[in-house]
Design a protein around this motif. Structure first.
Motif, PDB file in Angstrom:
ATOM      1  N   GLY A 247       0.821  -1.209   0.000  1.00  0.00           N
ATOM      2  CA  GLY A 247       0.000   0.000   0.000  1.00  0.00           C
ATOM      3  C   GLY A 247       0.851   1.254   0.000  1.00  0.00           C
ATOM      4  O   GLY A 247       0.558   2.234  -0.697  1.00  0.00           O
TER       5      GLY A 247
ATOM      6  N   CYS B 173       2.379   1.810  -3.389  1.00  0.00           N
ATOM      7  CA  CYS B 173       1.365   2.380  -4.285  1.00  0.00           C
ATOM      8  C   CYS B 173       1.202   3.874  -4.038  1.00  0.00           C
ATOM      9  O   CYS B 173       1.196   4.672  -4.979  1.00  0.00           O
ATOM     10  CB  CYS B 173       0.020   1.679  -4.088  1.00  0.00           C
ATOM     11  N   ARG B 174       1.051   4.262  -2.779  1.00  0.00           N
ATOM     12  CA  ARG B 174       0.865   5.678  -2.456  1.00  0.00           C
ATOM     13  C   ARG B 174       2.052   6.522  -2.923  1.00  0.00           C
ATOM     14  O   ARG B 174       1.879   7.595  -3.505  1.00  0.00           O
ATOM     15  CB  ARG B 174       0.651   5.858  -0.946  1.00  0.00           C
TER      16      ARG B 174
ATOM     17  N   LEU C 154      -7.313   2.602  -2.736  1.00  0.00           N
ATOM     18  CA  LEU C 154      -6.249   3.604  -2.779  1.00  0.00           C
ATOM     19  C   LEU C 154      -6.532   4.513  -3.969  1.00  0.00           C
ATOM     20  O   LEU C 154      -6.700   4.022  -5.085  1.00  0.00           O
ATOM     21  CB  LEU C 154      -4.882   2.943  -2.950  1.00  0.00           C
TER      22      LEU C 154
END
Length: 69
Positions: A13, A16-17, A37
């Motif tokens: 995660g 990805c951010r 997200l």
């Protein structure tokens, strides 16, 4: 396109951010539960299914993959 395998986890995660913040196109895979997200579509994927892994990489035209599963 960057494909993050394991986007539902803490490390995936965060990758990805950070990639989205850097302007990258990102897609993520999950085992069961879709992730929410912003800017990251998620795809259910069983890593034991080689054909499904190849198919997803081909469909997304992923040029880089990060395995965080």
């Amino acid at each position: 396109m960057l494909l993050v395998v394991g986007a539902g986890g803490y490390l995936g995660g965060e990758v990805c951010r950070q990639a989205v913040a850097a302007g990258e196109q990102v897609a993520g895979t999950v085992h069961r539960t879709p992730v929410r997200l912003p800017g990251v579509p998620s795809y259910p994927l069983d890593l034991r299914d080689r054909a499904a892994v190849r198919d997803l990489i081909t469909r997304l035209r992923a040029v880089s993959e990060i395995f965080a599963a």
